[in-house]
Scaffold this motif. Structure first.
Motif, PDB file in Angstrom:
ATOM      1  N   GLN A  82      30.110  -7.044  42.704  1.00 15.33           N
ATOM      2  CA  GLN A  82      30.829  -8.309  42.668  1.00 15.33           C
ATOM      3  C   GLN A  82      31.297  -8.715  44.059  1.00 15.33           C
ATOM      4  N   GLN A  83      31.795  -7.755  44.819  1.00 14.06           N
ATOM      5  CA  GLN A  83      32.243  -8.093  46.175  1.00 14.06           C
ATOM      6  C   GLN A  83      31.075  -8.506  47.052  1.00 14.06           C
ATOM      7  N   ALA A  84      29.937  -7.843  46.912  1.00 14.47           N
ATOM      8  CA  ALA A  84      28.758  -8.233  47.684  1.00 14.47           C
ATOM      9  C   ALA A  84      28.302  -9.643  47.325  1.00 14.47           C
ATOM     10  N   ASP A  85      28.370 -10.002  46.036  1.00  9.53           N
ATOM     11  CA  ASP A  85      28.062 -11.369  45.629  1.00  9.53           C
ATOM     12  C   ASP A  85      29.033 -12.357  46.268  1.00  9.53           C
ATOM     13  N   CYS A  86      30.298 -11.970  46.313  1.00  9.39           N
ATOM     14  CA  CYS A  86      31.321 -12.826  46.913  1.00  9.39           C
ATOM     15  C   CYS A  86      31.030 -13.034  48.404  1.00  9.39           C
ATOM     16  N   PHE A  87      30.692 -11.963  49.120  1.00  6.90           N
ATOM     17  CA  PHE A  87      30.344 -12.087  50.536  1.00  6.90           C
ATOM     18  C   PHE A  87      29.127 -12.992  50.723  1.00  6.90           C
ATOM     19  N   ALA A  88      28.158 -12.884  49.812  1.00 13.25           N
ATOM     20  CA  ALA A  88      26.987 -13.753  49.900  1.00 13.25           C
ATOM     21  C   ALA A  88      27.395 -15.216  49.762  1.00 13.25           C
ATOM     22  N   GLY A  89      28.337 -15.496  48.870  1.00 10.59           N
ATOM     23  CA  GLY A  89      28.831 -16.860  48.723  1.00 10.59           C
ATOM     24  C   GLY A  89      29.564 -17.346  49.953  1.00 10.59           C
ATOM     25  N   ALA A  90      30.363 -16.469  50.570  1.00 11.46           N
ATOM     26  CA  ALA A  90      31.100 -16.854  51.778  1.00 11.46           C
ATOM     27  C   ALA A  90      30.141 -17.168  52.915  1.00 11.46           C
ATOM     28  N   TRP A  91      29.080 -16.361  53.057  1.00  4.93           N
ATOM     29  CA  TRP A  91      28.093 -16.632  54.105  1.00  4.93           C
ATOM     30  C   TRP A  91      27.344 -17.930  53.830  1.00  4.93           C
ATOM     31  N   ASP A 140      29.475 -13.355  35.498  1.00  7.93           N
ATOM     32  CA  ASP A 140      30.197 -12.581  36.507  1.00  7.93           C
ATOM     33  C   ASP A 140      29.666 -12.859  37.909  1.00  7.93           C
ATOM     34  N   ARG A 141      28.354 -12.810  38.070  1.00  8.98           N
ATOM     35  CA  ARG A 141      27.763 -12.871  39.399  1.00  8.98           C
ATOM     36  C   ARG A 141      27.891 -14.266  40.012  1.00  8.98           C
ATOM     37  N   VAL A 142      27.638 -15.290  39.218  1.00  4.32           N
ATOM     38  CA  VAL A 142      27.818 -16.652  39.730  1.00  4.32           C
ATOM     39  C   VAL A 142      29.291 -16.895  40.064  1.00  4.32           C
ATOM     40  N   GLY A 143      30.186 -16.338  39.253  1.00  5.37           N
ATOM     41  CA  GLY A 143      31.613 -16.511  39.524  1.00  5.37           C
ATOM     42  C   GLY A 143      32.030 -15.884  40.834  1.00  5.37           C
ATOM     43  N   ALA A 144      31.559 -14.676  41.117  1.00  8.45           N
ATOM     44  CA  ALA A 144      31.907 -14.020  42.375  1.00  8.45           C
ATOM     45  C   ALA A 144      31.321 -14.772  43.565  1.00  8.45           C
ATOM     46  N   PHE A 145      30.081 -15.232  43.429  1.00 13.12           N
ATOM     47  CA  PHE A 145      29.434 -16.005  44.492  1.00 13.12           C
ATOM     48  C   PHE A 145      30.222 -17.288  44.747  1.00 13.12           C
ATOM     49  N   GLU A 146      30.606 -17.977  43.690  1.00 16.29           N
ATOM     50  CA  GLU A 146      31.375 -19.215  43.824  1.00 16.29           C
ATOM     51  C   GLU A 146      32.736 -18.950  44.452  1.00 16.29           C
ATOM     52  N   ASP A 147      33.345 -17.826  44.105  1.00 14.72           N
ATOM     53  CA  ASP A 147      34.641 -17.453  44.673  1.00 14.72           C
ATOM     54  C   ASP A 147      34.538 -17.319  46.194  1.00 14.72           C
ATOM     55  N   VAL A 150      33.903 -20.837  47.907  1.00 13.71           N
ATOM     56  CA  VAL A 150      35.059 -21.723  47.941  1.00 13.71           C
ATOM     57  C   VAL A 150      36.205 -21.139  48.767  1.00 13.71           C
ATOM     58  N   ASN A 151      36.434 -19.843  48.650  1.00 15.52           N
ATOM     59  CA  ASN A 151      37.644 -19.240  49.212  1.00 15.52           C
ATOM     60  C   ASN A 151      37.416 -18.364  50.439  1.00 15.52           C
ATOM     61  N   GLY A 152      36.168 -18.094  50.791  1.00 15.52           N
ATOM     62  CA  GLY A 152      35.889 -17.390  52.029  1.00 15.52           C
ATOM     63  C   GLY A 152      35.905 -15.875  51.919  1.00 15.52           C
ATOM     64  N   ALA A 153      35.458 -15.239  53.008  1.00 13.50           N
ATOM     65  CA  ALA A 153      35.321 -13.780  53.034  1.00 13.50           C
ATOM     66  C   ALA A 153      36.659 -13.071  52.875  1.00 13.50           C
ATOM     67  N   GLU A 154      37.734 -13.736  53.278  1.00 11.31           N
ATOM     68  CA  GLU A 154      39.050 -13.105  53.139  1.00 11.31           C
ATOM     69  C   GLU A 154      39.365 -12.823  51.674  1.00 11.31           C
ATOM     70  N   LYS A 155      38.976 -13.767  50.807  1.00 14.69           N
ATOM     71  CA  LYS A 155      39.193 -13.552  49.375  1.00 14.69           C
ATOM     72  C   LYS A 155      38.324 -12.406  48.876  1.00 14.69           C
ATOM     73  N   CYS A 156      37.092 -12.332  49.362  1.00 12.96           N
ATOM     74  CA  CYS A 156      36.201 -11.242  48.941  1.00 12.96           C
ATOM     75  C   CYS A 156      36.787  -9.884  49.308  1.00 12.96           C
ATOM     76  N   ALA A 157      37.407  -9.788  50.494  1.00 18.78           N
ATOM     77  CA  ALA A 157      37.989  -8.519  50.940  1.00 18.78           C
ATOM     78  C   ALA A 157      39.076  -8.049  49.979  1.00 18.78           C
ATOM     79  N   ILE A 166      35.712  -8.808  34.711  1.00 19.28           N
ATOM     80  CA  ILE A 166      34.326  -8.617  34.271  1.00 19.28           C
ATOM     81  C   ILE A 166      34.242  -8.989  32.786  1.00 19.28           C
ATOM     82  N   VAL A 167      33.304  -9.862  32.451  1.00 15.57           N
ATOM     83  CA  VAL A 167      33.128 -10.263  31.052  1.00 15.57           C
ATOM     84  C   VAL A 167      31.735  -9.830  30.612  1.00 15.57           C
ATOM     85  N   GLN A 168      31.650  -8.601  30.136  1.00 17.79           N
ATOM     86  CA  GLN A 168      30.406  -8.063  29.612  1.00 17.79           C
ATOM     87  C   GLN A 168      30.693  -7.364  28.295  1.00 17.79           C
ATOM     88  N   PHE A 169      29.762  -7.464  27.361  1.00 21.31           N
ATOM     89  CA  PHE A 169      29.933  -6.772  26.094  1.00 21.31           C
ATOM     90  C   PHE A 169      28.553  -6.518  25.491  1.00 21.31           C
TER      91      PHE A 169
END
Length: 380
Positions: A82-91, A140-147, A150-157, A166-169
């Protein structure tokens, strides 16, 4: 890498073989390298989603390189993914802002970037308990990327200490991937009518309970005044006759798409109920903001439809203590995410439905924080 290939650098071994990376890409912290398949994965992504989709995949792997450099490890790998997805979104946001000296991207590239995250999702029904190496659902993955976007690498950290939801079942018992495309008791339209007329009036006292009607041709043939355009021209609410009108051919096109399915139809039909709810609330929100408010309300309804293992709502109707309520299957939230992306405006210059990022954000707000959060966010 291609079938039969090996490279003379290994991840804890002397070499890396094709089978270790087949159909995928990965970062190896032991050798500090990224390996990927160039015989099928990258050609497929390029042909289907354009060249920038490759950059999104690689930026995710660079996210793992960042983790290695700061010494972040988690016994539950899904949070690292999830964090890696978030970093990808920030980049990606960095490139979209024009801050790259070598890359420029279009609005379509951004839409494809979100779609690429869906492409690399876990198969529906996967959980971290079933597969310790799970990466996350499309939701989950689109949400982390979008995060990150929108909010930058600082949020990912911050993910290291503030874990994302996580919403999985898993699938439970016997299941059918899609409800039948008909109006029988077990059909998609009957299920939607029952569940939507249960959920929304409970949130909005005094709200009418629309019926579903089917039409072909022009919306003006069944409703006056003629309604504004709707998502994919599938469904709209007509206050004059308290009916949600569904254009069956357009609905069938959504249903038959593998990435959209029955809850792709459910998503757009539910936006019509959201319109009825906003009318009852006396909302004066218009245009793009109203479309995004509807996305949020559909997300709140979707949360109510999740199984008890996720939302804690009893599967047995507490008023009668009998009969299982209808619930979403593991792939339904992913179908909703795909629908929201496709329905997003093609350009930031448009202000009709909201950008894919805005629609995803609004839908997730409803799922994760529920009806009251939608009211607060959009002044309903």
């Amino acid at each position: 890498m291609q079938q039969g290939d090996v490279i003379d650098i290994g991840c804890g071994t002397a070499t890396t073989s094709y089978v270790e990376v087949q159909g995928n890409a990965f970062y190896c912290s032991l050798g500090d390298f990224v390996a990927y398949v160039d015989s099928d994965l990258f050609p497929y992504l390029t042909s289907e989603l354009g060249q920038f989709s490759l950059a999104v995949v690689m930026s995710h792997e660079w996210g793992h390189a960042i983790q290695a450099r700061v010494g972040y490890e988690d016994p539950r790998p899904i949070y690292m993914e999830q964090q890696a997805d978030c970093f990808a979104g920030a980049w990606t946001a960095h490139v979209a802002r024009g801050e790259s000296a070598t890359l420029t991207i279009t609005d379509q590239d951004l839409k494809n970037a979100l779609t690429a995250m869906i492409f690399v999702r876990d198969e529906p029904g996967t959980t971290m308990e079933v597969d310790p190496l799970a990466h996350g659902s499309a939701f989950d993955r689109v949400g982390a990327f979008e995060d990150g976007f929108v909010n930058g690498a600082e949020k990912c950290a911050q993910y290291q200490d503030q874990k994302p939801k996580i919403v999985q079942f898993p699938y439970e018992g016997s299941f059918q991937e899609n409800a039948p495309f008909d109006d029988t008791d077990a059909g998609i339209f009957s299920i939607l009518s029952t569940t939507l007329n249960t959920y929304f009036p409970a949130q909005v006292p005094g709200m009418p309970q629309p019926t579903i009607g089917f039409y072909t041709g022009s919306p003006a043939d069944v409703c006056e005044p003629q309604p504004k355009s709707t998502i994919f021209s599938v469904a709209f609410y007509c206050p004059a006759n308290d009916t949600v009108w569904v254009e069956q051919d357009n609905a069938r096109t959504i249903y038959d798409r593998q990435d959209l399915g029955d809850f792709g139809v459910g998503y757009v039909v539910a936006t019509a109920w959201a319109e009825a709810a906003m009318d009852t609330l006396g909302s004066t929100v218009t245009g793009e903001e109203r479309a995004l408010a509807a996305d949020c309300l559909v997300g709140a309804y979707s949360y109510d439809m999740l199984p008890a293992s996720v939302n804690g709502i009893p599967d047995v109707d507490p008023t009668t203590n009998e009969g299982l309520r209808a619930v979403l299957s593991p792939g339904d939230l992913d179908e909703a995410v795909s629908t929201a992306i496709l329905a997003g405006d093609d350009s930031e210059d448009e202000d009709d439905n909201g950008t894919p990022f805005q629609k995803i954000s609004s839908f997730r707000l409803g799922v994760l924080q529920h009806f009251e959060a939608c009211q607060a966010q959009f002044g309903l």
